[in-house]
Design a protein around this motif. Structure first.
Motif, PDB file in Angstrom:
ATOM      1  N   VAL A 523       7.458  17.036  27.688  1.00  0.00           N
ATOM      2  CA  VAL A 523       9.276  16.123  27.976  1.00  0.00           C
ATOM      3  C   VAL A 523      10.069  17.368  29.540  1.00  0.00           C
ATOM      4  O   VAL A 523      10.400  17.892  29.003  1.00  0.00           O
ATOM      5  N   VAL A 524      10.322  16.551  30.089  1.00  0.00           N
ATOM      6  CA  VAL A 524      10.865  17.684  31.051  1.00  0.00           C
ATOM      7  C   VAL A 524      12.264  17.000  31.276  1.00  0.00           C
ATOM      8  O   VAL A 524      12.698  15.208  32.071  1.00  0.00           O
ATOM      9  N   LEU A 525      13.077  17.769  31.845  1.00  0.00           N
ATOM     10  CA  LEU A 525      14.868  16.636  31.546  1.00  0.00           C
ATOM     11  C   LEU A 525      15.510  17.807  32.404  1.00  0.00           C
ATOM     12  O   LEU A 525      14.700  19.030  33.071  1.00  0.00           O
ATOM     13  N   LEU A 526      16.924  17.472  32.859  1.00  0.00           N
ATOM     14  CA  LEU A 526      17.480  18.403  34.135  1.00  0.00           C
ATOM     15  C   LEU A 526      17.939  19.951  32.903  1.00  0.00           C
ATOM     16  O   LEU A 526      18.045  19.891  31.690  1.00  0.00           O
ATOM     17  N   ALA A 527      17.885  21.039  33.392  1.00  0.00           N
ATOM     18  CA  ALA A 527      18.864  22.249  32.786  1.00  0.00           C
ATOM     19  C   ALA A 527      20.133  22.125  32.045  1.00  0.00           C
ATOM     20  O   ALA A 527      21.022  21.607  33.159  1.00  0.00           O
ATOM     21  N   GLY A 528      20.156  22.384  31.526  1.00  0.00           N
ATOM     22  CA  GLY A 528      21.825  21.178  30.201  1.00  0.00           C
ATOM     23  C   GLY A 528      21.252  20.531  29.413  1.00  0.00           C
ATOM     24  O   GLY A 528      22.683  20.324  28.784  1.00  0.00           O
ATOM     25  N   ALA A 529      20.407  19.932  29.693  1.00  0.00           N
ATOM     26  CA  ALA A 529      20.778  18.952  29.385  1.00  0.00           C
ATOM     27  C   ALA A 529      19.775  19.130  27.659  1.00  0.00           C
ATOM     28  O   ALA A 529      21.156  18.322  26.858  1.00  0.00           O
ATOM     29  N   ASP A 530      19.334  20.656  26.869  1.00  0.00           N
ATOM     30  CA  ASP A 530      19.776  20.710  25.745  1.00  0.00           C
ATOM     31  C   ASP A 530      20.950  20.967  24.688  1.00  0.00           C
ATOM     32  O   ASP A 530      21.807  20.467  23.692  1.00  0.00           O
ATOM     33  N   ASP A 531      21.613  21.533  25.961  1.00  0.00           N
ATOM     34  CA  ASP A 531      22.963  21.934  25.544  1.00  0.00           C
ATOM     35  C   ASP A 531      23.925  20.394  25.632  1.00  0.00           C
ATOM     36  O   ASP A 531      24.685  20.259  24.585  1.00  0.00           O
ATOM     37  N   GLU A 532      24.111  19.169  26.693  1.00  0.00           N
ATOM     38  CA  GLU A 532      24.718  18.224  26.814  1.00  0.00           C
ATOM     39  C   GLU A 532      24.233  17.417  24.607  1.00  0.00           C
ATOM     40  O   GLU A 532      25.012  16.610  24.655  1.00  0.00           O
ATOM     41  N   ALA A 533      22.919  17.212  24.718  1.00  0.00           N
ATOM     42  CA  ALA A 533      22.205  17.028  23.578  1.00  0.00           C
ATOM     43  C   ALA A 533      23.244  17.418  22.508  1.00  0.00           C
ATOM     44  O   ALA A 533      23.554  16.576  21.398  1.00  0.00           O
TER      45      ALA A 533
END
Length: 585
Positions: A523-533
């Motif tokens: 899985v590849v997302l943009l940086a900061g996606a984990d904090d947004e989630a």
């Protein structure tokens, strides 16, 4: 106490003089007393007018016993040179003086003996002429007769003045006791004797017997027949060794403090000789202390050479020794310049080494030795006999570096990183072990010490200054950002990543640059996606299931699971069974 060795031609009254000064018989062997000829080392002592104790090592004067003579003279700081008034200067007087001069012995007294038999003036003039060009040029001269006692009081005063001039050794210095006699005492076992030049020996001390390397323990000590708990140099000392068989010990061996000497079979030396080193014999005898070791000589420069020893000797940089060619009865003095010299395998290495040694003093200090090695353990510098230089780069409790060498290493590291980054723009870092090998460093810790801004160390790799992402990776991230603008958790498929040009190497580079977030299961997302989630999940009823998380994030179960595992690992969500919760801030 101070210790003096006798020297001079056979039958010039050395033993007779010692007997008259001490009241003791230096000739220990019955054959010596029967023949009136000293065959081995003798020992005696006295108290001088000042109260100073003075011990004598009486050496044989016959030409057949030069090795024995050198074993007695080698470890002592001063000599009593005897020249008979009725015979004057003789061949063994000359040979003994040459050895004394080669060893660099600067302290001594000249005794013109048998002054009752002949006028001593001629012998005195001859002796002064010979001494004028040697290390004993400043020796005080006394005329004496051991038979009549004339001059004995003057000789004692001269010896007193000599003892007062001798340097006081450091009692904390490492011990190196060159053994000049070994014997067995009933009920006690093996006893060895020698001249303790410096340091302190105590009962129950552990010492190393060289060259065997065996650890031995001191059972008892004596100095001039007095039992003692400790003995400080300078002194004549008898050491009773616990559990050591007599046949394992012999003259020329040494007792040393563990971990304080370099045990070496190869040394670079400066040679003091009338001839250049290239004209010396290739097979010689090295006399160091009481030892006599066969060596092979390789000339380097006019006054420098590499010696390869037949057995290990405990040596320090700056040690003085003597080279002897028994066939020619020639001697040369040597000063030890390096006890861990470099190999000379490459063509021209010998000439390069000669040029390097030509600039070194006779006693190189820690700064020169550290400059030669570049990086050394503190303990290595110590066993070479060198103190750490004040300007050394302190790399913690274990390592030291030469300042210029350390800067050169940093420059080389920067160049290595720049070259690697240019050739591998998507993988710019170099593993620590690879750096260690390229720079020739003995420890990975030194690589970490070498890294300083703008260089950085992360995940076992060293990185150069951040030069940003390659243009094609920057463009690919820009397209992915557009793809995820309305659905930040709708991770691209593997085909879409390939279409964008985001290879595994490009993704890793973008992650290091802080542009992308890689999660489990590809899985590849943009940086900061984990904090947004996390903020989205915080709004759910707590605890929540994977299905509830998937729905709130508007993504697939695969992406939801990858995000939740990542948040679990970071400690931002707490899992209980099949549910999770976001702890209160």
């Amino acid at each position: 106490m101070q210790v003096v060795a006798t020297a001079g031609h056979v039958d010039h009254g050395k033993s007779t003089l010692v007997r008259a000064l001490t009241g003791m018989e230096p000739d220990r062997l019955a054959e010596e007393r029967r023949r009136g000829l000293t065959l081995d080392l003798g020992f005696a002592w006295t108290t001088l007018p000042s109260g100073e104790r003075l011990a004598f090592v009486d050496v044989p004067g016959h030409e057949k016993f030069v090795t024995t003579m050198l074993a007695g003279v080698g470890p002592v700081p001063a000599v009593l040179l005897a020249v008979a008034a009725d015979e004057g200067w003789m061949p063994q007087t000359e040979e003994h003086l040459a050895a004394i001069d080669a060893l660099g012995v600067r302290h001594g007294v000249l005794a013109i003996t048998r002054s009752d038999v002949a006028d001593p003036k001629l012998a005195l003039r001859q002796a002064r002429e010979r001494l004028a060009k040697t290390s004993l040029r400043a020796a005080e001269a006394v005329t004496v007769s051991a038979e009549t006692g004339a001059g004995l009081d003057e000789l004692k005063l001269a010896l007193d003045r000599l003892a007062a001039r001798l340097p006081v050794p450091d009692p904390a210095a490492p011990v190196r006791l060159w053994i000049d006699r070994a014997f067995t005492v009933a009920g006690s076992g093996t006893v060895v004797t020698g001249t303790l030049a410096a340091g302190t020996i105590g009962v129950d001390d552990e010492l190393v017997l060289m060259p065997t390397g065996e650890r031995v323990r001191v059972r008892a000590l004596e100095s001039t027949k007095d039992p003692l708990d400790t003995v400080h140099g300078v002194a004549r000392v008898a050491v009773n060794l616990r559990g050591v068989d007599r046949d394992r010990v012999e003259r020329g061996m040494a007792l040393v403090t563990p971990g304080t000497w370099t045990f070496t079979t190869s040394v670079d030396v400066r040679v003091s000789s009338d001839e250049p080193s290239g004209r010396l014999a290739r097979q010689l005898i090295l006399h160091a202390g009481s030892s006599a070791t066969p060596v092979r000589l390789r000339p380097l420069g006019p006054d420098t050479a590499r010696l390869t020893l037949n057995t290990r000797l405990p040596l320090h940089v700056g040690d003085t020794a003597l080279l002897r060619d028994p066939g020619r009865r020639a001697v040369a003095g040597v000063r030890v310049l390096d006890v861990r010299p470099p190999t000379l395998a490459r063509r021209g290495a010998g000439a390069a080494r000669a040029r390097e040694l030509a600039s070194w003093p006779d006693h190189p200090g820690g700064e020169i030795v550290l400059r030669r090695h570049g990086v050394l353990r503190r303990s290595d510098l110590s066993v070479m006999g060198c103190a750490p230089p004040p300007d050394a780069v302190d790399l913690g409790p274990e390592w030291l570096a030469d300042p210029a060498h350390w800067e050169d290493l940093h420059h080389r590291l920067t160049e290595e990183l720049a070259h690697h980054a240019g050739a591998n723009p998507l993988a710019p870092g170099i593993p620590i072990e690879a750096i260690r090998l390229r720079l020739g460093l003995p420890s990975r810790r030194l690589v970490a010490s070498l890294v300083r801004p703008p260089l950085r160390l992360a995940d076992g790799r060293v990185y150069g200054p951040d030069t940003g992402l390659p243009p094609h990776v920057t463009e690919a991230v820009k397209h992915l950002t557009a793809d995820l603008a309305d659905a930040p958790f709708d991770a691209p498929t593997a085909d879409r990543l390939t279409e964008l040009g985001l290879t595994p190497q490009a993704i890793a580079a973008a992650e290091r640059a802080g542009a992308l977030l890689r999660l489990p299961d590809g899985v590849v997302l943009l940086a900061g996606a984990d904090d947004e989630a996390l903020e989205t999940l915080r709004g759910l009823p707590q605890p929540f299931t994977v299905s509830q998380a998937r729905q709130s994030l508007k993504t697939s179960r695969r992406v939801a699971m990858a995000l939740l595992q990542h948040l679990d690992t970071r400690g931002l969500t707490h899992r209980t069974g099949d549910t999770r919760s976001v702890p209160h801030e």
